[in-house]
Design a protein around this motif. Structure first.
Motif, PDB file in Angstrom:
ATOM      1  N   SER A 144      60.072   1.940  59.154  1.00  0.00           N
ATOM      2  CA  SER A 144      60.836   3.035  59.748  1.00  0.00           C
ATOM      3  C   SER A 144      60.804   4.308  58.922  1.00  0.00           C
ATOM      4  CB  SER A 144      62.296   2.608  59.957  1.00  0.00           C
ATOM      5  OG  SER A 144      62.916   2.309  58.722  1.00  0.00           O
ATOM      6  N   GLU A 145      60.534   4.199  57.606  1.00  0.00           N
ATOM      7  CA  GLU A 145      60.662   5.374  56.744  1.00  0.00           C
ATOM      8  C   GLU A 145      59.389   5.783  56.008  1.00  0.00           C
ATOM      9  OE1 GLU A 145      64.080   5.184  54.153  1.00  0.00           O
ATOM     10  OE2 GLU A 145      65.164   3.876  55.554  1.00  0.00           O
ATOM     11  N   ALA A 146      58.370   4.973  55.994  1.00  0.00           N
ATOM     12  CA  ALA A 146      57.161   5.286  55.224  1.00  0.00           C
ATOM     13  C   ALA A 146      56.343   6.390  55.885  1.00  0.00           C
ATOM     14  CB  ALA A 146      56.305   4.037  55.059  1.00  0.00           C
ATOM     15  N   GLU A 147      55.593   7.121  55.072  1.00  0.00           N
ATOM     16  CA  GLU A 147      54.661   8.137  55.567  1.00  0.00           C
ATOM     17  C   GLU A 147      53.515   7.444  56.310  1.00  0.00           C
ATOM     18  OE1 GLU A 147      55.146  11.345  55.403  1.00  0.00           O
ATOM     19  OE2 GLU A 147      56.971  11.219  54.181  1.00  0.00           O
ATOM     20  N   GLU A 148      52.723   8.242  57.048  1.00  0.00           N
ATOM     21  CA  GLU A 148      51.741   7.663  57.963  1.00  0.00           C
ATOM     22  C   GLU A 148      50.660   6.839  57.259  1.00  0.00           C
ATOM     23  OE1 GLU A 148      50.809   6.740  61.771  1.00  0.00           O
ATOM     24  OE2 GLU A 148      52.474   8.008  61.122  1.00  0.00           O
ATOM     25  N   LEU A 149      50.035   7.366  56.189  1.00  0.00           N
ATOM     26  CA  LEU A 149      48.961   6.615  55.522  1.00  0.00           C
ATOM     27  C   LEU A 149      49.491   5.346  54.857  1.00  0.00           C
ATOM     28  CD1 LEU A 149      46.039   6.211  54.717  1.00  0.00           C
ATOM     29  CD2 LEU A 149      46.395   7.798  52.796  1.00  0.00           C
ATOM     30  N   PRO A 150      50.595   5.411  54.076  1.00  0.00           N
ATOM     31  CA  PRO A 150      51.138   4.160  53.527  1.00  0.00           C
ATOM     32  C   PRO A 150      51.514   3.165  54.617  1.00  0.00           C
ATOM     33  CG  PRO A 150      52.084   6.035  52.379  1.00  0.00           C
ATOM     34  CD  PRO A 150      51.297   6.586  53.527  1.00  0.00           C
ATOM     35  N   ARG A 151      52.021   3.653  55.736  1.00  0.00           N
ATOM     36  CA  ARG A 151      52.390   2.753  56.841  1.00  0.00           C
ATOM     37  C   ARG A 151      51.142   2.071  57.399  1.00  0.00           C
ATOM     38  NH1 ARG A 151      55.721   2.391  61.571  1.00  0.00           N
ATOM     39  NH2 ARG A 151      55.056   0.415  62.513  1.00  0.00           N
ATOM     40  N   MET A 234      44.605   3.766  46.689  1.00  0.00           N
ATOM     41  CA  MET A 234      45.496   3.056  47.607  1.00  0.00           C
ATOM     42  C   MET A 234      46.682   2.459  46.845  1.00  0.00           C
ATOM     43  SD  MET A 234      44.641  -0.187  50.117  1.00  0.00           S
ATOM     44  CE  MET A 234      44.312  -1.320  48.745  1.00  0.00           C
ATOM     45  N   ALA A 235      46.407   1.826  45.717  1.00  0.00           N
ATOM     46  CA  ALA A 235      47.472   1.216  44.923  1.00  0.00           C
ATOM     47  C   ALA A 235      48.452   2.274  44.421  1.00  0.00           C
ATOM     48  CB  ALA A 235      46.873   0.457  43.746  1.00  0.00           C
ATOM     49  N   GLN A 236      47.924   3.442  44.045  1.00  0.00           N
ATOM     50  CA  GLN A 236      48.777   4.511  43.523  1.00  0.00           C
ATOM     51  C   GLN A 236      49.704   5.070  44.595  1.00  0.00           C
ATOM     52  OE1 GLN A 236      45.807   7.170  41.922  1.00  0.00           O
ATOM     53  NE2 GLN A 236      45.945   6.300  39.864  1.00  0.00           N
ATOM     54  N   ILE A 237      49.154   5.352  45.783  1.00  0.00           N
ATOM     55  CA  ILE A 237      50.003   5.955  46.811  1.00  0.00           C
ATOM     56  C   ILE A 237      51.015   4.934  47.356  1.00  0.00           C
ATOM     57  CG2 ILE A 237      48.307   7.692  47.459  1.00  0.00           C
ATOM     58  CD1 ILE A 237      47.720   6.097  49.961  1.00  0.00           C
ATOM     59  N   MET A 238      50.637   3.658  47.365  1.00  0.00           N
ATOM     60  CA  MET A 238      51.579   2.638  47.818  1.00  0.00           C
ATOM     61  C   MET A 238      52.702   2.437  46.800  1.00  0.00           C
ATOM     62  SD  MET A 238      51.054   1.537  50.852  1.00  0.00           S
ATOM     63  CE  MET A 238      51.731  -0.120  51.029  1.00  0.00           C
ATOM     64  N   LEU A 239      52.368   2.495  45.512  1.00  0.00           N
ATOM     65  CA  LEU A 239      53.394   2.380  44.479  1.00  0.00           C
ATOM     66  C   LEU A 239      54.358   3.563  44.567  1.00  0.00           C
ATOM     67  CD1 LEU A 239      54.641   1.068  41.996  1.00  0.00           C
ATOM     68  CD2 LEU A 239      52.934   2.251  40.581  1.00  0.00           C
ATOM     69  N   LYS A 240      53.800   4.756  44.766  1.00  0.00           N
ATOM     70  CA  LYS A 240      54.629   5.959  44.880  1.00  0.00           C
ATOM     71  C   LYS A 240      55.581   5.839  46.074  1.00  0.00           C
ATOM     72  CE  LYS A 240      54.253  10.982  45.403  1.00  0.00           C
ATOM     73  NZ  LYS A 240      53.305  12.126  45.545  1.00  0.00           N
ATOM     74  N   ARG A 243      58.311   3.180  45.450  1.00  0.00           N
ATOM     75  CA  ARG A 243      59.331   3.720  44.547  1.00  0.00           C
ATOM     76  C   ARG A 243      60.263   4.660  45.303  1.00  0.00           C
ATOM     77  NH1 ARG A 243      55.485   5.012  39.282  1.00  0.00           N
ATOM     78  NH2 ARG A 243      55.753   2.985  38.249  1.00  0.00           N
ATOM     79  N   ARG A 244      59.702   5.503  46.146  1.00  0.00           N
ATOM     80  CA  ARG A 244      60.509   6.457  46.920  1.00  0.00           C
ATOM     81  C   ARG A 244      61.511   5.736  47.814  1.00  0.00           C
ATOM     82  NH1 ARG A 244      60.660   9.109  51.827  1.00  0.00           N
ATOM     83  NH2 ARG A 244      58.923   7.931  52.718  1.00  0.00           N
ATOM     84  N   LEU A 245      61.097   4.593  48.350  1.00  0.00           N
ATOM     85  CA  LEU A 245      61.944   3.843  49.269  1.00  0.00           C
ATOM     86  C   LEU A 245      62.757   2.749  48.591  1.00  0.00           C
ATOM     87  CD1 LEU A 245      59.394   3.455  52.223  1.00  0.00           C
ATOM     88  CD2 LEU A 245      61.229   5.139  51.981  1.00  0.00           C
ATOM     89  N   GLY A 246      62.630   2.645  47.260  1.00  0.00           N
ATOM     90  CA  GLY A 246      63.379   1.614  46.538  1.00  0.00           C
ATOM     91  C   GLY A 246      62.845   0.216  46.758  1.00  0.00           C
ATOM     92  N   LEU A 247      61.527   0.109  46.987  1.00  0.00           N
ATOM     93  CA  LEU A 247      60.900  -1.192  47.291  1.00  0.00           C
ATOM     94  C   LEU A 247      59.823  -1.551  46.268  1.00  0.00           C
ATOM     95  CD1 LEU A 247      60.461  -0.662  51.147  1.00  0.00           C
ATOM     96  CD2 LEU A 247      62.268  -1.947  49.991  1.00  0.00           C
ATOM     97  N   GLU A 248      59.978  -1.059  45.048  1.00  0.00           N
ATOM     98  CA  GLU A 248      58.943  -1.253  44.022  1.00  0.00           C
ATOM     99  C   GLU A 248      58.701  -2.723  43.702  1.00  0.00           C
ATOM    100  OE1 GLU A 248      57.898   0.356  39.499  1.00  0.00           O
ATOM    101  OE2 GLU A 248      59.662   1.097  40.562  1.00  0.00           O
ATOM    102  N   ALA A 249      59.702  -3.567  43.893  1.00  0.00           N
ATOM    103  CA  ALA A 249      59.570  -4.995  43.539  1.00  0.00           C
ATOM    104  C   ALA A 249      58.563  -5.724  44.406  1.00  0.00           C
ATOM    105  CB  ALA A 249      60.928  -5.687  43.650  1.00  0.00           C
ATOM    106  N   TYR A 250      58.234  -5.162  45.565  1.00  0.00           N
ATOM    107  CA  TYR A 250      57.356  -5.846  46.522  1.00  0.00           C
ATOM    108  C   TYR A 250      55.992  -5.162  46.516  1.00  0.00           C
ATOM    109  CZ  TYR A 250      62.094  -7.091  47.717  1.00  0.00           C
ATOM    110  OH  TYR A 250      63.397  -7.494  47.627  1.00  0.00           O
ATOM    111  N   ASP A 251      54.961  -5.858  46.004  1.00  0.00           N
ATOM    112  CA  ASP A 251      53.680  -5.205  45.758  1.00  0.00           C
ATOM    113  C   ASP A 251      52.660  -5.427  46.873  1.00  0.00           C
ATOM    114  OD1 ASP A 251      52.705  -7.779  45.414  1.00  0.00           O
ATOM    115  OD2 ASP A 251      52.626  -7.671  43.232  1.00  0.00           O
TER     116      ASP A 251
END
Length: 306
Positions: A144-151, A234-240, A243-251
């Motif tokens: 519901s909240e992620a940007e288009e490419l990460p989604r 890909m790994a960098q933008i997904m980590l970013k 982190r923005r969404l508070g979901l860093e624990a899930y890789d």
């Protein structure tokens, strides 16, 4: 050493005297160059080549000009121990040296393989990290909240149930509107993957955003400038984004875990899951699906209890 009185002897003598030794004809650099032209190398899968290249780059830096014939088992163990802080890479060193020494035997440079039999290091318990499966609330938040490419990356991960290294390899020619096709990097296995509704929707949005009909060879995952997305990017933008969404624990790797869990929750057998995920053994499927099946059985038991 060349025969005394020859020009070669004179050259070697002055190199030793001045500390300027020429690279041995049977050096590691020469061996690795020859190995890369052999069927041993040419028959490797792309992912394996990438892993081996990293180790060979390290060997070129450390022992590239040294004579292959001087290698001892103690040298192999010392190199492994020097990299103990990165266990996976450390264990690749003796593995790579075994392969190179076998090639050296074929060339007549060695009579035996001093790298064989070196035990693999175990990852210390404190450094072992389990991939936490994405819970339902985290999946809903990201969708519901992620940007288009990460989604899009997220949906490819969960929907395809493949390893992250395979996600960047998808081309528009692999998508027929219903399924994705690929050849797995690790196993070289060809697969047809029916898309989940969420993955199909994400792919269709990305395709529509391109305007014209996408070129079949064009990567599905692309940067804004039109260049393909690398694994690292890909790994960098997904980590970013996590982190923005508070979901860093899930890789990233846990998205494959999530995909297997969803298949298990829908009652798929190990064989059915393997047909989707491409797992070569059932051990990882049992690990990933076990929690989902426990939840499913507990829910069924609760219904009966009522």
């Amino acid at each position: 050493m060349a025969p005394e009185g020859t020009a070669e002897f004179d050259r070697e003598y002055w190199e030793i005297l001045t500390g300027k030794r020429m690279q041995a004809k049977t050096s590691w650099n020469a061996l690795m160059d020859d190995y890369r032209t052999s069927d041993r190398w040419l028959g490797l899968k792309p992912r394996t080549r990438q892993d081996y290249d990293k180790v060979m780059a390290y060997l070129r830096e450390k022992i590239g000009t040294r004579d292959v014939k001087a290698l001892t088992r103690a040298d192999v163990i010392a190199a492994q121990k020097a990299n103990a802080h990165r266990t996976r890479f450390a264990n690749y060193i003796p593995q790579m040296l075994v392969i190179l020494c076998e090639h050296a035997i074929d060339l007549g440079w060695l009579a035996n393989n001093p790298a064989k039999g070196v035990r693999a290091l175990k990852t210390p318990e404190r450094r072992r990290k389990e991939h936490l499966p994405w819970p339902d609330w985290a999946v809903e938040k990201f969708r519901s909240e992620a940007e288009e490419l990460p989604r899009l990356i997220f949906e490819i991960g969960v929907g395809s149930v493949q390893r992250p290294g395979d996600w960047v390899g998808f081309r528009w020619g692999d998508y027929n509107g219903e399924s994705l096709t690929l050849r797995q990097n690790k196993t070289d296995k060809s697969m047809v993957l029916p898309c989940t509704p969420q993955l199909k929707a994400a792919l269709d949005r990305a395709k529509d955003a391109l305007g014209a009909v996408p070129i079949a060879g064009r990567p599905i995952l692309m940067k804004r400038d039109g260049n393909p997305v690398s694994y690292r990017y890909m790994a960098q933008i997904m980590l970013k984004e996590r982190r923005r969404l508070g979901l860093e624990a899930y890789d990233l790797h846990a998205l494959r875990y999530r995909g297997v869990q969803e298949l298990a929750l829908h009652g798929c057998t190990d064989d059915e899951i393997a047909a989707y995920s491409g797992h070569a053994t059932k051990a990882m499927i049992e690990k990933y699906a076990g929690e989902a099946r426990q939840i499913m059985r507990a829910r069924q038991a609760a219904e009966k209890r009522r």
